[in-house]
Write an enzyme that holds these catalytic residues in place. Structure first.
Site, PDB file in Angstrom:
ATOM      1  N   GLU A 157       0.878  -1.104  -0.076  1.00 35.86           N
ATOM      2  CA  GLU A 157       0.037   0.122  -0.039  1.00 35.86           C
ATOM      3  C   GLU A 157       0.823   1.113  -0.001  1.00 35.86           C
ATOM      4  OE1 GLU A 157      -2.974  -0.011  -1.115  1.00 35.86           O
ATOM      5  OE2 GLU A 157      -3.743  -1.422   0.493  1.00 35.86           O
ATOM      6  N   HIS A 158       0.554   2.259  -0.821  1.00 40.73           N
ATOM      7  CA  HIS A 158       1.224   3.405  -1.156  1.00 40.73           C
ATOM      8  C   HIS A 158       2.807   3.247  -1.492  1.00 40.73           C
ATOM      9  CE1 HIS A 158      -2.010   6.385   0.430  1.00 40.73           C
ATOM     10  NE2 HIS A 158      -2.402   5.421   1.103  1.00 40.73           N
ATOM     11  N   TYR A 203      -3.832  12.344   0.157  1.00 45.25           N
ATOM     12  CA  TYR A 203      -2.974  11.598  -0.590  1.00 45.25           C
ATOM     13  C   TYR A 203      -1.679  12.034  -1.356  1.00 45.25           C
ATOM     14  CZ  TYR A 203      -2.052   7.895  -4.327  1.00 45.25           C
ATOM     15  OH  TYR A 203      -1.458   7.110  -5.004  1.00 45.25           O
ATOM     16  N   ASP A 232      -4.074   0.696  -9.339  1.00 50.66           N
ATOM     17  CA  ASP A 232      -5.470   0.447  -9.683  1.00 50.66           C
ATOM     18  C   ASP A 232      -5.793   0.115 -11.001  1.00 50.66           C
ATOM     19  OD1 ASP A 232      -5.437   0.927  -6.842  1.00 50.66           O
ATOM     20  OD2 ASP A 232      -6.473   2.861  -7.163  1.00 50.66           O
ATOM     21  N   GLU A 284      -6.543  10.464 -14.630  1.00 52.60           N
ATOM     22  CA  GLU A 284      -6.567  10.656 -13.294  1.00 52.60           C
ATOM     23  C   GLU A 284      -5.817  11.914 -12.646  1.00 52.60           C
ATOM     24  OE1 GLU A 284      -8.124   7.738 -11.129  1.00 52.60           O
ATOM     25  OE2 GLU A 284      -7.768   8.457  -9.061  1.00 52.60           O
ATOM     26  N   ASP A 313       3.068   1.990  -4.946  1.00 52.48           N
ATOM     27  CA  ASP A 313       3.168   2.037  -6.380  1.00 52.48           C
ATOM     28  C   ASP A 313       3.731   3.367  -6.825  1.00 52.48           C
ATOM     29  OD1 ASP A 313       0.866   3.601  -5.728  1.00 52.48           O
ATOM     30  OD2 ASP A 313      -0.254   2.765  -7.172  1.00 52.48           O
ATOM     31  N   LEU A 363     -12.124   0.977  -3.209  1.00 55.74           N
ATOM     32  CA  LEU A 363     -11.903  -0.239  -4.086  1.00 55.74           C
ATOM     33  C   LEU A 363     -11.942   0.059  -5.544  1.00 55.74           C
ATOM     34  CD1 LEU A 363     -14.813  -2.304  -2.298  1.00 55.74           C
ATOM     35  CD2 LEU A 363     -12.337  -2.387  -1.918  1.00 55.74           C
ATOM     36  N   SER A 364     -11.434   1.239  -5.613  1.00 61.30           N
ATOM     37  CA  SER A 364     -11.004   1.798  -7.036  1.00 61.30           C
ATOM     38  C   SER A 364     -12.277   2.018  -7.957  1.00 61.30           C
ATOM     39  CB  SER A 364     -10.022   0.758  -7.821  1.00 61.30           C
ATOM     40  OG  SER A 364      -8.735   0.971  -7.441  1.00 61.30           O
ATOM     41  N   SER A 365     -13.322   2.597  -7.476  1.00 61.84           N
ATOM     42  CA  SER A 365     -14.260   3.000  -8.437  1.00 61.84           C
ATOM     43  C   SER A 365     -13.897   3.977  -9.410  1.00 61.84           C
ATOM     44  CB  SER A 365     -15.366   3.608  -7.675  1.00 61.84           C
ATOM     45  OG  SER A 365     -14.848   4.729  -6.939  1.00 61.84           O
TER      46      SER A 365
HETATM   47  C1  GLA Z   1      -4.856   4.685  -4.574  1.00 60.88           C
HETATM   48  C2  GLA Z   1      -4.078   4.885  -5.553  1.00 60.88           C
HETATM   49  C3  GLA Z   1      -3.160   3.846  -5.840  1.00 60.88           C
HETATM   50  C4  GLA Z   1      -2.289   3.630  -4.729  1.00 60.88           C
HETATM   51  C5  GLA Z   1      -3.326   3.134  -3.462  1.00 60.88           C
HETATM   52  C6  GLA Z   1      -2.384   3.338  -2.122  1.00 60.88           C
HETATM   53  O1  GLA Z   1      -5.646   3.581  -4.871  1.00 60.88           O
HETATM   54  O2  GLA Z   1      -4.967   5.034  -6.852  1.00 60.88           O
HETATM   55  O3  GLA Z   1      -2.210   4.456  -6.795  1.00 60.88           O
HETATM   56  O4  GLA Z   1      -1.353   4.399  -4.386  1.00 60.88           O
HETATM   57  O5  GLA Z   1      -4.109   4.377  -3.227  1.00 60.88           O
HETATM   58  O6  GLA Z   1      -1.772   2.215  -2.149  1.00 60.88           O
END
Ligand code: GLA
Length: 400
Positions: free
Chosen positions: A39-40, A225, A176, A164, A42, A129-131
């Site tokens: 997490e965090h 973020y 994502d 994005e 990428d 959840l990446s909507s």
């Molecule tokens: C969001 C971002 C991703 C990633 C996560 C944290 O989902 O879109 O690129 O950085 O946060 O892991």
């Protein structure tokens, strides 16, 4: 039985027919995701291990002659744009994701033709959840299918990530969009965010992945973020002063950070601690998963959560409570927050025969501890984005 994806696609088609009075020409769909670990990292060129899930965004679409993009949700919200003049809106609307993808595809050679599109989705919004990636990928696949274009998958993911950044104002990493494009049912995707090399790692049989939604949505998520990204950048610059050229925090080893971390401002140091340790955990987790060692995998999930809570400071009280409740329940291997944080969801890896018990326990305990209601469900892994021409049943009948 009709799959989740078929049912969301059918909703998009029904919304299209209702709004435009005709059948669409194409249907596209793309999944949300959970991140198992990584997490965090990428945007620090690290390794991640997400899986596409059976929560889907679908788009039904047809070309238009008037050069307009008419975008409609199944909830009835609507936006109209001139396809030849698409700019970031500053309004931060859901349409930004679609106009952003269209603008970048046009810059890549897609004709600036009009299109009608309806969107349907059961990826919860703002839940981690990446909507947004699901919406971008569904849009990219709808536009390319409509225009007969072929864009390689990794390039499509990168284009959606850029949309994005430039249209939605979130400086996200590539995780994502990549997994929403290239995920595979039955697998987690181990992605090297530097090279975009990836491996599909089989998910264990006999274990369930529970999505436990805190119900908390953080309005400040975007600015926090982007700030984390800047803090990582600062850590990188300061460490490079001591270690020589570094392309990303990925290039800093745990030993180097231990030796030089003392010179960093405390907050920046903790951000770097998280990133460097989390990348190491992903490598270990992938090995544990390949070896079927779920106990080890689960332990790494808890370590990841602790690091996100304590050092990266992107958790919240509700996420921590959910992780604690999972940790106390029988049959749980591990649990952690998933996605950007500041609210959203915990994922919990549990022995299948104990999944029902864990769900019950969360439904009892979480309201008692937080005064809020969680929504908990087992998710299945799914395939990445797809598109196809849409044929009504009439197309297949021949008249005598
Ligand atoms: C969001 C971002 C991703 C990633 C996560 C944290 O989902 O879109 O690129 O950085 O946060 O892991």
């Amino acid at each position: 039985m009709i799959s989740n994806r078929e049912s969301i696609e059918a909703q998009a088609v029904a919304a299209f027919t209702k709004r435009f009075g005709t059948a669409p020409a194409v249907v596209a769909s793309a999944p949300g995701r959970v991140n198992l670990i990584g997490e965090h990292v990428d945007y620090n060129d690290g390794l991640v291990l997400p899986a596409a899930i059976d929560r889907t965004t679908a788009i039904a679409a047809a070309p238009r002659d008037d050069g307009r993009l008419v975008l409609v949700t199944d909830g009835g919200q609507e936006g109209t744009f001139a396809a030849g003049r698409l700019h970031p809106s500053q309004r931060r609307a859901w349409t930004d994701y679609l106009t952003g993808v269209a603008a970048l595809l046009i810059a890549r050679g897609m004709p600036p033709r009009g299109a009608s599109m309806t969107v349907a989705s059961n990826v919860p919004r703002g839940a981690g959840l990446s909507s947004s990636a699901a919406l971008e990928l569904a849009a990219a696949f709808a536009f390319t299918e409509l225009n007969g274009m072929t864009v390689p998958p990794a390039e499509t993911a990168l284009l959606c990530q850029r949309a994005e950044h430039e249209f939605a104002g979130v400086k996200c990493g590539i995780m994502d969009q990549f997994v929403s494009c290239l995920g595979r049912r039955g697998h987690a995707l181990l992605l090297d965010c530097r090279t975009l090399a990836y491996e599909q790692v089989p998910l264990p049989a006999g274990a369930d992945l529970l999505v436990c939604d805190t119900g908390v949505r953080r309005a400040l998520g975007t600015s926090e973020y982007n700030r984390r990204r800047e803090e990582c950048g600062e850590g990188l610059r300061l460490l490079a002063d001591r270690l020589g050229t570094l392309a990303a925090l990925r290039d800093v080893s745990p030993a180097q950070l231990a030796a030089h971390g003392g010179s960093l401002p405390p907050v920046v140091r903790r951000r770097c601690e998280h990133v460097v340790s989390e990348i190491a955990r992903v490598t270990l987790s992938a090995s544990a998963l390949r070896a079927g060692n779920l106990a080890e995998f689960g332990k790494l999930m808890y370590d990841s959560h602790l690091s996100l809570r304590r050092d990266y400071e992107v958790s919240c009280a509700e996420l921590d409570q959910l992780v604690d409740i999972c940790a106390e329940a029988e049959g749980v291997y591990g649990a952690r927050m998933t996605g950007a944080g500041f609210g959203g969801c915990v994922i919990c890896l549990v022995r299948r025969e104990h999944a029902e018990g864990v769900i019950r326990r969360i439904n009892d305990e979480y309201p008692a501890r937080t005064g809020k209601k969680a929504s908990v469900y087992a998710c299945a892994s799914d395939d990445g984005a797809q598109s196809r021409p849409f044929h009504t049943h009439d197309d297949h009948t021949t008249t005598p």
